[in-house]
Design a protein around this motif. Structure first.
Motif, PDB file in Angstrom:
ATOM      1  N   LEU A 120     -14.381 -34.072  -0.994  1.00  0.00           N
ATOM      2  CA  LEU A 120     -13.077 -33.457  -1.220  1.00  0.00           C
ATOM      3  C   LEU A 120     -13.020 -32.071  -0.592  1.00  0.00           C
ATOM      4  N   GLY A 121     -14.124 -31.337  -0.674  1.00  0.00           N
ATOM      5  CA  GLY A 121     -14.161 -30.002  -0.067  1.00  0.00           C
ATOM      6  C   GLY A 121     -13.953 -30.059   1.425  1.00  0.00           C
ATOM      7  N   ALA A 122     -14.621 -31.001   2.092  1.00  0.00           N
ATOM      8  CA  ALA A 122     -14.489 -31.126   3.538  1.00  0.00           C
ATOM      9  C   ALA A 122     -13.083 -31.533   3.942  1.00  0.00           C
ATOM     10  N   LEU A 123     -12.418 -32.280   3.091  1.00  0.00           N
ATOM     11  CA  LEU A 123     -11.057 -32.749   3.390  1.00  0.00           C
ATOM     12  C   LEU A 123      -9.980 -31.762   2.958  1.00  0.00           C
ATOM     13  N   GLY A 124     -10.389 -30.685   2.299  1.00  0.00           N
ATOM     14  CA  GLY A 124      -9.415 -29.693   1.845  1.00  0.00           C
ATOM     15  C   GLY A 124      -8.606 -30.157   0.650  1.00  0.00           C
ATOM     16  N   ILE A 125      -9.137 -31.095  -0.133  1.00  0.00           N
ATOM     17  CA  ILE A 125      -8.441 -31.590  -1.320  1.00  0.00           C
ATOM     18  C   ILE A 125      -8.702 -30.638  -2.487  1.00  0.00           C
ATOM     19  N   ASP A 126      -7.646 -30.060  -3.024  1.00  0.00           N
ATOM     20  CA  ASP A 126      -7.746 -29.133  -4.151  1.00  0.00           C
ATOM     21  C   ASP A 126      -6.585 -29.419  -5.094  1.00  0.00           C
ATOM     22  N   ASP A 127      -6.389 -28.564  -6.102  1.00  0.00           N
ATOM     23  CA  ASP A 127      -5.283 -28.797  -7.027  1.00  0.00           C
ATOM     24  C   ASP A 127      -4.952 -27.512  -7.772  1.00  0.00           C
ATOM     25  N   ILE A 128      -3.929 -27.578  -8.585  1.00  0.00           N
ATOM     26  CA  ILE A 128      -3.456 -26.426  -9.346  1.00  0.00           C
ATOM     27  C   ILE A 128      -4.607 -25.847 -10.180  1.00  0.00           C
ATOM     28  N   GLY A 129      -4.841 -24.551 -10.040  1.00  0.00           N
ATOM     29  CA  GLY A 129      -5.932 -23.908 -10.765  1.00  0.00           C
ATOM     30  C   GLY A 129      -7.276 -24.034 -10.091  1.00  0.00           C
ATOM     31  N   GLY A 130      -7.356 -24.894  -9.084  1.00  0.00           N
ATOM     32  CA  GLY A 130      -8.580 -25.037  -8.313  1.00  0.00           C
ATOM     33  C   GLY A 130      -9.563 -26.041  -8.890  1.00  0.00           C
ATOM     34  N   ARG A 147     -15.515 -42.813 -10.094  1.00  0.00           N
ATOM     35  CA  ARG A 147     -16.727 -42.084 -10.439  1.00  0.00           C
ATOM     36  C   ARG A 147     -16.700 -40.667  -9.843  1.00  0.00           C
ATOM     37  N   SER A 148     -15.524 -40.089  -9.701  1.00  0.00           N
ATOM     38  CA  SER A 148     -15.416 -38.795  -9.030  1.00  0.00           C
ATOM     39  C   SER A 148     -15.964 -37.638  -9.853  1.00  0.00           C
ATOM     40  N   ALA A 149     -15.969 -37.773 -11.193  1.00  0.00           N
ATOM     41  CA  ALA A 149     -16.372 -36.680 -12.091  1.00  0.00           C
ATOM     42  C   ALA A 149     -15.452 -35.461 -11.936  1.00  0.00           C
ATOM     43  N   VAL A 150     -14.235 -35.704 -11.467  1.00  0.00           N
ATOM     44  CA  VAL A 150     -13.222 -34.645 -11.422  1.00  0.00           C
ATOM     45  C   VAL A 150     -12.294 -34.881 -12.605  1.00  0.00           C
ATOM     46  N   TYR A 151     -12.321 -33.973 -13.569  1.00  0.00           N
ATOM     47  CA  TYR A 151     -11.549 -34.172 -14.790  1.00  0.00           C
ATOM     48  C   TYR A 151     -10.396 -33.182 -14.898  1.00  0.00           C
ATOM     49  N   HIS A 152      -9.788 -32.948 -13.752  1.00  0.00           N
ATOM     50  CA  HIS A 152      -8.559 -32.156 -13.689  1.00  0.00           C
ATOM     51  C   HIS A 152      -7.418 -33.008 -14.239  1.00  0.00           C
ATOM     52  N   PRO A 153      -6.455 -32.425 -14.954  1.00  0.00           N
ATOM     53  CA  PRO A 153      -5.320 -33.229 -15.437  1.00  0.00           C
ATOM     54  C   PRO A 153      -4.580 -33.910 -14.290  1.00  0.00           C
ATOM     55  N   THR A 229       3.694 -29.848 -12.369  1.00  0.00           N
ATOM     56  CA  THR A 229       3.110 -28.616 -12.901  1.00  0.00           C
ATOM     57  C   THR A 229       1.669 -28.844 -13.358  1.00  0.00           C
ATOM     58  N   ARG A 230       1.291 -30.104 -13.507  1.00  0.00           N
ATOM     59  CA  ARG A 230      -0.081 -30.443 -13.908  1.00  0.00           C
ATOM     60  C   ARG A 230      -0.966 -30.701 -12.706  1.00  0.00           C
TER      61      ARG A 230
END
Length: 368
Positions: A120-130, A147-153, A229-230
């Motif tokens: 995700l870092g290499a692809l520039g994928i981010d989200d609100i709040g980082g 299995r991403s282990a990304v638990y952003h809302p 907003t999430r």
């Protein structure tokens, strides 16, 4: 005399050929030369259904009538064996979208447009709040396998985020949690890598070659709803009819081939429907209790040899949207529970076990 003998032998040979043809047809022996629906599905005539077949179909209908099913299509060997309800009505199918996206990834993985090992870092994928540094190490393949282990809302509800571990506590690739954030981000990755909108790509890559009967591209502008907003990664809901869901399942049954054209690479169909996570390795416990495995955005079955669901796999959406592919029986069963996107409060749904109860009757029906 010789001519009479030749004519007799010819008639005898023709009789043997016809008998063999009838035997093959009655036992499903034409599977090596699949029949594909054209402008419309062909239906198995009632006259070809034995009393035992009709009894099984009647029992399946009774099972459906006792629940909240809106529509169902069961197709065997490329013909509709059984249908129920308004199968031409297109409506929202929710999480079935994820399995469809997995199918669409295939050609772009094959030609290198999408790198499953890109982070995700290499692809520039981010989200609100980082995203956290460890979350940015998740790979595209981790999004597809949940299995991403990304638990952003996520921008939409309907997942297991409430039971997620503390953010940053899990290594990407090591922990299964059904998480809409990852599924939605996989859509963003697809559009960013290909330069095409999901619905545009689906219309040309899937809907057109399969001759979907009820797909309306313009309707899908309403499919990207969610709380921005999430999360900045919206879902990508589809509006499909039950008979078109069956075509999508039939494409998967035929290993990505449609009327002689390889719409999806056969090895990609195998890849996405091969279990990566067993039910015992799922979180939370209620998800593990489903008794299903998970591949790349497709649910998989772990059934004993001889079971009609041996080797089967399924797309599954909330309230009761299913596309079940059962290679053992050369069958596809598409199921719809119509729920308006604006529905508020509790709604009737068709649980997995209730759907599979009807599906097993149809899979075991002694029908042509």
């Amino acid at each position: 005399m010789m001519k009479a003998r030749r004519n007799a032998r010819s008639r005898q040979t023709l009789g043997v050929v016809l008998l063999a043809a009838l035997t093959l047809a009655s036992t499903g022996g034409w599977a090596d030369t699949p029949k594909f629906p054209g402008a419309d599905w062909e239906t198995v005539p009632t006259a070809q259904q034995s009393p035992a077949c009709q009894d099984a179909l009647s029992r399946a209908r009774g099972q459906l009538e006792s629940g909240a099913t809106t529509a169902l299509v069961a197709a065997r060997d490329g013909r509709i064996l059984f249908s129920y309800g308004p199968i031409a009505t297109a409506s929202i199918v929710e999480s079935v979208r994820k399995s469809i996206l997995a199918m669409m990834y295939g050609r772009h993985v094959a030609d290198g447009t999408i790198d499953l090992d890109a982070t995700l870092g290499a692809l520039g994928i981010d989200d609100i709040g980082g995203l956290l540094p460890i979350e940015k190490t998740a790979r595209v393949r981790d999004l597809l396998s949940s299995r991403s282990a990304v638990y952003h809302p996520a921008a939409n509800a309907g997942d297991d985020l409430s039971t997620a571990p503390i953010r940053g506590s899990q290594q990407p690739g090591s922990y299964f949690l059904y998480n809409n954030w990852g599924f939605n981000a996989a859509g963003t990755v697809f559009e960013q890598a290909t330069g095409r909108g999901i619905y545009e790509a689906f219309a040309t890559d899937i809907a057109a070659p399969l001759h979907l009967q009820d797909f309306q591209p313009g309707r899908h502008v309403r499919g990207r709803f969610g709380d921005k907003t999430r999360s900045s990664h919206p879902p990508y809901h589809f509006f499909l009819s039950t008979r078109d869901m069956a075509r999508i399942g039939y494409l998967m049954l035929e290993h990505g081939q449609w009327e002689g054209t390889q719409v999806i690479a056969a090895d990609w169909v195998t890849t996405i429907t091969t279990p990566i996570t067993t039910s015992a390795d799922m979180h939370p416990r209620k998800t593990a209790a489903y008794g299903l495995g998970y591949g790349d955005l497709w649910w998989t079955f772990a059934e004993p040899p001889g079971s009609p669901l041996e080797g089967a796999f399924m797309a599954w959406g909330v309230h009761g949207q299913y596309i079940l592919v059962a290679p053992k029986r050369n069958m596809v069963i598409a199921h719809k529970r119509l729920v308006a996107p604006s529905a508020n409060g509790p709604v009737l749904r068709v649980r997995k076990d209730d759907f599979l109860a009807a599906a097993r009757i149809l899979l075991d029906a002694p029908c042509p």
